[in-house]
Design a protein around this motif. Structure first.
Motif, PDB file in Angstrom:
ATOM      1  N   LEU A 200       0.807  -1.222   0.000  1.00 48.11           N
ATOM      2  CA  LEU A 200       0.000   0.000   0.000  1.00 48.11           C
ATOM      3  C   LEU A 200       0.842   1.276   0.000  1.00 48.11           C
ATOM      4  CD1 LEU A 200      -2.706   1.418   0.019  1.00 48.11           C
ATOM      5  CD2 LEU A 200      -2.785   1.128   2.513  1.00 48.11           C
ATOM      6  N   PRO A 201       1.870   1.407   0.855  1.00 49.94           N
ATOM      7  CA  PRO A 201       2.681   2.629   0.788  1.00 49.94           C
ATOM      8  C   PRO A 201       3.277   2.859  -0.597  1.00 49.94           C
ATOM      9  CG  PRO A 201       3.140   1.443   2.817  1.00 49.94           C
ATOM     10  CD  PRO A 201       2.283   0.541   1.986  1.00 49.94           C
ATOM     11  N   HIS A 202       3.724   1.785  -1.248  1.00 45.52           N
ATOM     12  CA  HIS A 202       4.283   1.921  -2.597  1.00 45.52           C
ATOM     13  C   HIS A 202       3.215   2.379  -3.585  1.00 45.52           C
ATOM     14  CE1 HIS A 202       6.814   1.199  -6.060  1.00 45.52           C
ATOM     15  NE2 HIS A 202       5.900   0.395  -6.579  1.00 45.52           N
ATOM     16  N   LEU A 203       2.006   1.837  -3.469  1.00 46.82           N
ATOM     17  CA  LEU A 203       0.920   2.256  -4.357  1.00 46.82           C
ATOM     18  C   LEU A 203       0.579   3.732  -4.165  1.00 46.82           C
ATOM     19  CD1 LEU A 203      -1.669  -0.696  -4.255  1.00 46.82           C
ATOM     20  CD2 LEU A 203      -0.285   0.064  -6.201  1.00 46.82           C
ATOM     21  N   ILE A 204       0.574   4.171  -2.931  1.00 48.42           N
ATOM     22  CA  ILE A 204       0.291   5.588  -2.660  1.00 48.42           C
ATOM     23  C   ILE A 204       1.375   6.464  -3.281  1.00 48.42           C
ATOM     24  CG2 ILE A 204       0.065   7.343  -0.859  1.00 48.42           C
ATOM     25  CD1 ILE A 204      -1.073   5.126   0.955  1.00 48.42           C
ATOM     26  N   GLY A 205       2.629   6.045  -3.132  1.00 51.25           N
ATOM     27  CA  GLY A 205       3.729   6.789  -3.749  1.00 51.25           C
ATOM     28  C   GLY A 205       3.596   6.853  -5.261  1.00 51.25           C
ATOM     29  N   ARG A 206       3.215   5.733  -5.880  1.00 59.22           N
ATOM     30  CA  ARG A 206       3.028   5.704  -7.334  1.00 59.22           C
ATOM     31  C   ARG A 206       1.898   6.619  -7.764  1.00 59.22           C
ATOM     32  NH1 ARG A 206       1.933  -0.046  -9.501  1.00 59.22           N
ATOM     33  NH2 ARG A 206       1.612   1.223 -11.382  1.00 59.22           N
ATOM     34  N   ALA A 207       0.805   6.617  -7.008  1.00 62.40           N
ATOM     35  CA  ALA A 207      -0.333   7.475  -7.345  1.00 62.40           C
ATOM     36  C   ALA A 207       0.036   8.944  -7.224  1.00 62.40           C
ATOM     37  CB  ALA A 207      -1.517   7.144  -6.440  1.00 62.40           C
ATOM     38  N   LEU A 208       0.768   9.294  -6.171  1.00 58.64           N
ATOM     39  CA  LEU A 208       1.209  10.681  -5.993  1.00 58.64           C
ATOM     40  C   LEU A 208       2.155  11.101  -7.112  1.00 58.64           C
ATOM     41  CD1 LEU A 208       1.808  10.584  -2.142  1.00 58.64           C
ATOM     42  CD2 LEU A 208       0.093  11.974  -3.302  1.00 58.64           C
ATOM     43  N   ALA A 209       3.061  10.202  -7.494  1.00 58.05           N
ATOM     44  CA  ALA A 209       4.003  10.511  -8.570  1.00 58.05           C
ATOM     45  C   ALA A 209       3.283  10.686  -9.899  1.00 58.05           C
ATOM     46  CB  ALA A 209       5.050   9.407  -8.681  1.00 58.05           C
ATOM     47  N   ALA A 210       2.213   9.903 -10.120  1.00 57.14           N
ATOM     48  CA  ALA A 210       1.454  10.026 -11.364  1.00 57.14           C
ATOM     49  C   ALA A 210       0.782  11.385 -11.471  1.00 57.14           C
ATOM     50  CB  ALA A 210       0.400   8.918 -11.436  1.00 57.14           C
ATOM     51  N   VAL A 211       0.399  11.947 -10.330  1.00 54.22           N
ATOM     52  CA  VAL A 211      -0.281  13.249 -10.331  1.00 54.22           C
ATOM     53  C   VAL A 211       0.707  14.405 -10.313  1.00 54.22           C
ATOM     54  CG1 VAL A 211      -1.879  14.738  -9.066  1.00 54.22           C
ATOM     55  CG2 VAL A 211      -2.296  12.276  -9.173  1.00 54.22           C
ATOM     56  N   PHE A 212       1.731  14.310  -9.459  1.00 55.20           N
ATOM     57  CA  PHE A 212       2.608  15.443  -9.215  1.00 55.20           C
ATOM     58  C   PHE A 212       4.005  15.297  -9.788  1.00 55.20           C
ATOM     59  CE2 PHE A 212      -0.373  15.155  -5.575  1.00 55.20           C
ATOM     60  CZ  PHE A 212      -1.048  16.352  -5.775  1.00 55.20           C
ATOM     61  N   GLY A 213       4.356  14.118 -10.261  1.00 57.38           N
ATOM     62  CA  GLY A 213       5.714  13.885 -10.738  1.00 57.38           C
ATOM     63  C   GLY A 213       6.576  13.294  -9.653  1.00 57.38           C
ATOM     64  N   ASP A 214       7.696  12.731 -10.054  1.00 53.97           N
ATOM     65  CA  ASP A 214       8.580  12.056  -9.097  1.00 53.97           C
ATOM     66  C   ASP A 214       9.132  12.992  -8.022  1.00 53.97           C
ATOM     67  OD1 ASP A 214       8.216   9.657 -10.396  1.00 53.97           O
ATOM     68  OD2 ASP A 214       9.983   9.905 -11.674  1.00 53.97           O
ATOM     69  N   ASP A 215       9.254  14.287  -8.325  1.00 60.43           N
ATOM     70  CA  ASP A 215       9.822  15.217  -7.363  1.00 60.43           C
ATOM     71  C   ASP A 215       8.887  15.513  -6.208  1.00 60.43           C
ATOM     72  OD1 ASP A 215      12.115  15.402  -8.859  1.00 60.43           O
ATOM     73  OD2 ASP A 215      11.498  17.227  -9.915  1.00 60.43           O
ATOM     74  N   ALA A 216       7.630  15.087  -6.352  1.00 64.92           N
ATOM     75  CA  ALA A 216       6.646  15.410  -5.319  1.00 64.92           C
ATOM     76  C   ALA A 216       6.731  14.484  -4.110  1.00 64.92           C
ATOM     77  CB  ALA A 216       5.222  15.354  -5.888  1.00 64.92           C
ATOM     78  N   ILE A 217       7.462  13.379  -4.267  1.00 63.32           N
ATOM     79  CA  ILE A 217       7.568  12.430  -3.155  1.00 63.32           C
ATOM     80  C   ILE A 217       9.027  12.161  -2.860  1.00 63.32           C
ATOM     81  CG2 ILE A 217       5.361  11.325  -3.596  1.00 63.32           C
ATOM     82  CD1 ILE A 217       6.834   9.171  -5.133  1.00 63.32           C
ATOM     83  N   GLY A 218       9.274  11.548  -1.702  1.00 63.12           N
ATOM     84  CA  GLY A 218      10.652  11.291  -1.292  1.00 63.12           C
ATOM     85  C   GLY A 218      11.339  10.315  -2.231  1.00 63.12           C
ATOM     86  N   PRO A 219      12.649  10.378  -2.347  1.00 60.64           N
ATOM     87  CA  PRO A 219      13.403   9.528  -3.262  1.00 60.64           C
ATOM     88  C   PRO A 219      13.309   8.045  -2.928  1.00 60.64           C
ATOM     89  CG  PRO A 219      14.882  10.665  -1.775  1.00 60.64           C
ATOM     90  CD  PRO A 219      13.528  11.279  -1.579  1.00 60.64           C
ATOM     91  N   GLU A 220      12.932   7.740  -1.660  1.00 60.71           N
ATOM     92  CA  GLU A 220      12.887   6.343  -1.259  1.00 60.71           C
ATOM     93  C   GLU A 220      11.622   5.653  -1.741  1.00 60.71           C
ATOM     94  OE1 GLU A 220      10.940   8.745   1.994  1.00 60.71           O
ATOM     95  OE2 GLU A 220      12.643   8.885   0.632  1.00 60.71           O
ATOM     96  N   ARG A 221      10.667   6.391  -2.262  1.00 57.33           N
ATOM     97  CA  ARG A 221       9.400   5.767  -2.662  1.00 57.33           C
ATOM     98  C   ARG A 221       9.589   4.949  -3.909  1.00 57.33           C
ATOM     99  NH1 ARG A 221       8.483   6.411   2.141  1.00 57.33           N
ATOM    100  NH2 ARG A 221       7.845   8.412   2.906  1.00 57.33           N
TER     101      ARG A 221
END
Length: 221
Positions: A200-221
């Protein structure tokens, strides 16, 4: 003089004793609430949401129906009540104020998801999965879920703003929270449909990246 010192000591002892009793009552209340909800989720999973009554839950939990209603005023609350919003708000409030809003919210969403689905939280993980599956499949719960999303959005805004009351900052926080929660919802639905097999944490990170781009989340996601 001695009387005054004794009085102060006595008053302090009474205060601390009352504080301990209050903390103990809060813990007992929280434990009772967890027990009731755990039995409710189990019964919903076994019998279905519509096939389970509040009296069924009370009997399974070993408490009176009045006790169930005291902790959960409606049947929907047995599914929708959780600590997720509290965990998210705490993580946001503890994050550096200078970071972008989306980073603060997104990292908090991932952190809270990790806390309730990690290896040491198997019971919480299973309960969350059943609750999400119930929300997806039950019309009454889907309707109430919208209210919960609004309450969570407001909790995020309050955590971001602290004591500030700047209307423009509130608008920006509202927009960021709304967008992040939309991504969160998408990830949680996918996780529930996948019967919890994915992370689930990985899915949330992927969803956030899809909306905001990779820079929107921490590098560890």
């Amino acid at each position: 003089m001695n009387y005054q010192i004794g009085s102060d000591y006595h008053d302090g002892s009474v205060y601390h004793m009352a504080e301990r009793h209050s903390t103990l009552r809060a813990r007992r209340r929280a434990q009772t609430q967890r027990t009731i909800q755990a039995h409710a989720i189990r019964l919903f999973g076994e019998r279905g949401y519509d096939g389970t009554t509040m009296n069924d839950v009370a009997e399974a939990a070993g408490v009176s129906p009045m006790t169930v209603y005291r902790h959960f005023p409606t049947k929907e609350d047995l599914v929708l009540t959780d600590r997720y919003g509290e965990l998210i708000a705490e993580a946001i409030a503890a994050s550096p104020a200078g970071r972008p809003l989306v980073r603060r919210i997104g990292d908090a969403l991932v952190e809270a998801a990790a806390a309730v689905t990690g290896d040491d939280a198997a019971a919480d993980r299973q309960a969350l999965l059943v609750r999400l599956q119930l929300m997806i499949s039950t019309p009454a719960l889907r309707a109430r879920h919208l209210d919960n999303q609004y309450a969570l959005q407001q909790a995020i805004i309050d955590a971001l703003q602290g004591d500030a009351a700047d209307p423009d900052a509130a608008f920006q926080a509202q927009a960021a929270a709304s967008a992040c929660l939309a991504a969160l919802h998408t990830a949680m639905v996918r996780w529930a449909e996948d019967d919890g097999r994915s992370d689930l944490p990985h899915l949330i990170g992927r969803a956030l990246a899809a909306v905001f781009g990779d820079d929107a989340i921490g590098p560890e996601r």
